[in-house]
Design an enzyme around this catalytic site. Structure first.
Site, PDB file in Angstrom:
ATOM      1  N   ARG A  12       0.843  -1.204   0.000  1.00  0.00           N
ATOM      2  CA  ARG A  12       0.000   0.000   0.000  1.00  0.00           C
ATOM      3  C   ARG A  12       0.887   1.266   0.000  1.00  0.00           C
ATOM      4  NH1 ARG A  12      -0.532   4.668   2.759  1.00  0.00           N
ATOM      5  NH2 ARG A  12      -0.113   3.542   4.688  1.00  0.00           N
ATOM      6  N   ASP A  13       1.608   1.501   1.089  1.00  0.00           N
ATOM      7  CA  ASP A  13       2.359   2.758   1.204  1.00  0.00           C
ATOM      8  C   ASP A  13       3.500   2.812   0.188  1.00  0.00           C
ATOM      9  OD1 ASP A  13       3.370   5.164   2.113  1.00  0.00           O
ATOM     10  OD2 ASP A  13       3.416   4.587   4.210  1.00  0.00           O
ATOM     11  N   HIS A 203       4.459   3.572  12.595  1.00  0.00           N
ATOM     12  CA  HIS A 203       4.612   3.603  11.146  1.00  0.00           C
ATOM     13  C   HIS A 203       5.608   4.734  10.876  1.00  0.00           C
ATOM     14  CE1 HIS A 203       2.980   3.630   6.923  1.00  0.00           C
ATOM     15  NE2 HIS A 203       3.436   4.873   6.982  1.00  0.00           N
ATOM     16  N   HIS A 205       8.582   6.746   8.755  1.00  0.00           N
ATOM     17  CA  HIS A 205       9.252   7.013   7.478  1.00  0.00           C
ATOM     18  C   HIS A 205      10.722   7.347   7.726  1.00  0.00           C
ATOM     19  CE1 HIS A 205       6.082   6.937   4.342  1.00  0.00           C
ATOM     20  NE2 HIS A 205       5.331   6.874   5.426  1.00  0.00           N
ATOM     21  N   CYS A 236       3.638   9.666   1.040  1.00  0.00           N
ATOM     22  CA  CYS A 236       2.251  10.112   0.860  1.00  0.00           C
ATOM     23  C   CYS A 236       2.217  11.216  -0.185  1.00  0.00           C
ATOM     24  CB  CYS A 236       1.695  10.615   2.194  1.00  0.00           C
ATOM     25  SG  CYS A 236       0.078  11.382   2.031  1.00  0.00           S
ATOM     26  N   ASN A 245       9.604   4.465   3.719  1.00  0.00           N
ATOM     27  CA  ASN A 245       9.497   3.961   5.094  1.00  0.00           C
ATOM     28  C   ASN A 245      10.789   3.255   5.496  1.00  0.00           C
ATOM     29  OD1 ASN A 245       6.730   4.212   3.993  1.00  0.00           O
ATOM     30  ND2 ASN A 245       6.125   3.394   5.960  1.00  0.00           N
TER      31      ASN A 245
HETATM   32  N1  COA Z   1     -12.910   4.576  -2.908  1.00  0.00           N
HETATM   33  C1  COA Z   1     -13.096   4.864  -4.222  1.00  0.00           C
HETATM   34  N2  COA Z   1     -13.626   6.012  -4.648  1.00  0.00           N
HETATM   35  C2  COA Z   1     -14.013   6.900  -3.720  1.00  0.00           C
HETATM   36  C3  COA Z   1     -13.873   6.662  -2.351  1.00  0.00           C
HETATM   37  C4  COA Z   1     -13.285   5.447  -1.955  1.00  0.00           C
HETATM   38  N3  COA Z   1     -13.076   5.150  -0.672  1.00  0.00           N
HETATM   39  N4  COA Z   1     -14.349   7.713  -1.677  1.00  0.00           N
HETATM   40  C5  COA Z   1     -14.784   8.592  -2.582  1.00  0.00           C
HETATM   41  N5  COA Z   1     -14.571   8.113  -3.809  1.00  0.00           N
HETATM   42  C6  COA Z   1     -14.864   8.767  -5.086  1.00  0.00           C
HETATM   43  C7  COA Z   1     -16.296   9.206  -5.239  1.00  0.00           C
HETATM   44  O1  COA Z   1     -17.076   8.194  -5.818  1.00  0.00           O
HETATM   45  C8  COA Z   1     -16.148  10.401  -6.151  1.00  0.00           C
HETATM   46  O2  COA Z   1     -15.943   9.900  -7.453  1.00  0.00           O
HETATM   47  P1  COA Z   1     -16.360  10.757  -8.741  1.00  0.00           P
HETATM   48  O3  COA Z   1     -15.472  11.977  -8.755  1.00  0.00           O
HETATM   49  O4  COA Z   1     -16.078   9.834  -9.879  1.00  0.00           O
HETATM   50  O5  COA Z   1     -17.807  11.087  -8.558  1.00  0.00           O
HETATM   51  C9  COA Z   1     -14.841  11.033  -5.693  1.00  0.00           C
HETATM   52  O6  COA Z   1     -14.104   9.975  -5.081  1.00  0.00           O
HETATM   53  C10 COA Z   1     -15.024  12.170  -4.696  1.00  0.00           C
HETATM   54  O7  COA Z   1     -15.941  11.729  -3.714  1.00  0.00           O
HETATM   55  P2  COA Z   1     -16.183  12.533  -2.374  1.00  0.00           P
HETATM   56  O8  COA Z   1     -17.068  11.768  -1.465  1.00  0.00           O
HETATM   57  O9  COA Z   1     -16.601  13.945  -2.716  1.00  0.00           O
HETATM   58  O10 COA Z   1     -14.771  12.510  -1.795  1.00  0.00           O
HETATM   59  P3  COA Z   1     -14.081  13.538  -0.896  1.00  0.00           P
HETATM   60  O11 COA Z   1     -13.559  14.675  -1.690  1.00  0.00           O
HETATM   61  O12 COA Z   1     -14.902  13.848   0.291  1.00  0.00           O
HETATM   62  O13 COA Z   1     -12.879  12.626  -0.385  1.00  0.00           O
HETATM   63  C11 COA Z   1     -11.163  11.050  -0.915  1.00  0.00           C
HETATM   64  C12 COA Z   1     -11.806  12.371  -1.222  1.00  0.00           C
HETATM   65  C13 COA Z   1     -10.849  10.867   0.535  1.00  0.00           C
HETATM   66  C14 COA Z   1     -12.045   9.928  -1.348  1.00  0.00           C
HETATM   67  C15 COA Z   1      -9.957  11.040  -1.821  1.00  0.00           C
HETATM   68  O14 COA Z   1      -9.240  12.253  -1.641  1.00  0.00           O
HETATM   69  C16 COA Z   1      -9.011   9.903  -1.569  1.00  0.00           C
HETATM   70  O15 COA Z   1      -9.304   8.754  -1.849  1.00  0.00           O
HETATM   71  N6  COA Z   1      -7.834  10.210  -1.071  1.00  0.00           N
HETATM   72  C17 COA Z   1      -6.795   9.232  -0.904  1.00  0.00           C
HETATM   73  C18 COA Z   1      -6.064   9.483   0.348  1.00  0.00           C
HETATM   74  C19 COA Z   1      -4.888   8.573   0.412  1.00  0.00           C
HETATM   75  O16 COA Z   1      -4.931   7.400   0.052  1.00  0.00           O
HETATM   76  N7  COA Z   1      -3.765   9.134   0.899  1.00  0.00           N
HETATM   77  C20 COA Z   1      -2.553   8.398   1.035  1.00  0.00           C
HETATM   78  C21 COA Z   1      -2.543   7.441   2.171  1.00  0.00           C
HETATM   79  S1  COA Z   1      -2.535   8.180   3.736  1.00  0.00           S
HETATM   80 ZN    ZN Z   2       3.319   6.167   5.350  1.00  0.00          ZN
END
Ligand code: COA
Ligand code: ZN
Length: 299
Positions: A12-13, A203, A205, A236, A245
């Site tokens: 994942r990370d 965790h 880094h 990230c 990490n």
């Molecule tokens: N899995 C897949 N898609 C997701 C989702 C999830 N858990 N949560 C939301 N989405 C999709 C929605 O369907 C929407 O899709 P669309 O643009 O095609 O309609 C879009 O993401 C935005 O949805 P919304 O509920 O408005 O999301 P948000 O803006 O409130 O949140 C996150 C955004 C959190 C979903 C998004 O920024 C994200 O996945 N971030 C990843 C964070 C990450 O992994 N960081 C690194 C590790 S710490």
């Molecule tokens: Zn990390």
């Protein structure tokens, strides 16, 4: 010497930051190599928006394959919200790590939520999926790219809010690798003492070459589970300056050599790391793969 469980979070990370897509079969081989080396717990993906993290767009496919092949193995996935938890649960996964940042600004940048929104959603997940094991990943515990470092008191206050939601496990994350050993000792010792009912892990880094020492200090301060990534990949995309990490193979070598029981075969881990290195272009930073067999002093 005691037992230490290494929790591998590389799939994942480690992979989330890599631009070139790694096909499912290759991800699967890395994971199976890790299992073969004796790793007992793996964060294999995250259920997040594929727009945010394109590399992990195959989360469902990979999870289905793993659950089918290894129904009793301790796989878990990162989720940022209810949507992600639901996706994981419906596939049959019964363990997730729910990420929330101690930093309000990083929480917003990473998952677009306030603390209140994140904790409210955590409560919904816990109430809805009663047999889902939820570990809370407290990102930026040791410092944030936008807000700097926090006092131990500030950290404990936030952990208390999370603990009050009925969580049993937390991972304290040094998301951008700014922790120092004194800080780790202080925060981990205080957390372990203040919340004896919570199982903590770290965790860490390795951004500033302090991954090993900080992980060791966390262990000496009372934790028995530590996260790391094969080859030291990681970072990230929503935390400027974040990089790899602590490398699993280096960490396991140190712990085994010190007499800790990890149950992991370092030579097999090195073979796994070599394979991983051959399939990625990126920030591979593990040291052990560079040591030729004859150069080792048979320790
Ligand atoms: N899995 C897949 N898609 C997701 C989702 C999830 N858990 N949560 C939301 N989405 C999709 C929605 O369907 C929407 O899709 P669309 O643009 O095609 O309609 C879009 O993401 C935005 O949805 P919304 O509920 O408005 O999301 P948000 O803006 O409130 O949140 C996150 C955004 C959190 C979903 C998004 O920024 C994200 O996945 N971030 C990843 C964070 C990450 O992994 N960081 C690194 C590790 S710490
Ligand atoms: Zn990390």
């Amino acid at each position: 010497m005691s037992k230490i469980q290494i929790v591998e979070v590389g799939p994942r990370d480690g992979f989330q930051n890599l631009k070139d897509y790694i096909p499912v079969e290759q991800k699967l081989k890395v994971i199976e190599d890790l299992i073969g080396a004796g790793i007992k717990s793996i964060q294999h993906t995250s259920f997040v928006s594929p727009k945010a993290i394109p590399q992990l767009k195959d989360a469902k496919e990979l999870t289905s394959i793993l659950l089918e092949k290894y129904p009793d193995y301790d796989f878990f996935a990162l989720v940022p919200n209810l949507y992600g938890a639901r996706s994981a649960y419906e596939l049959g996964l019964r363990k997730v790590s729910y990420v929330v940042s101690l930093s309000v600004s990083h929480n917003k940048a990473n998952i677009n939520r306030t603390h209140e929104e994140s904790l409210e959603e955590l409560k919904t997940i816990i109430d809805t999926y009663k047999d889902l094991n939820v570990c809370v990943d407290v990102a930026t515990t040791f410092g944030c790219p936008f807000e700097g470092k926090y006092t131990t008191g500030h950290v404990l206050k936030f952990l208390d809010r999370v603990a009050n939601m009925g969580v049993k496990e937390m991972s304290l994350a040094d998301t951008i690798g700014v922790a120092n050993p004194k800080q780790v000792r202080e925060i981990v010792s205080a957390a372990v003492k203040e919340f004896p009912e919570i199982e903590f892990q770290v965790h860490i880094h390795d951004t500033r070459n302090m991954g090993m020492v900080n992980t060791l200090v966390a262990i000496e301060s009372g934790i028995t589970k530590a996260q790391s990534t094969l080859g030291g990949l990681g970072g990230c995309p929503f935390a400027p300056g974040a990089s790899g990490n602590t490398a699993t193979e280096d960490l396991v070598f140190m712990l085994n050599d010190m007499g800790y029981e990890t149950g992991i075969d370092v030579d097999k881990l090195i073979e796994a790391a070599k394979y991983e290195k051959s399939i990625i272009t990126g920030n591979f930073s593990g040291h052990l793969v560079n040591i030729q067999k004859g150069q080792q002093c048979n320790i």
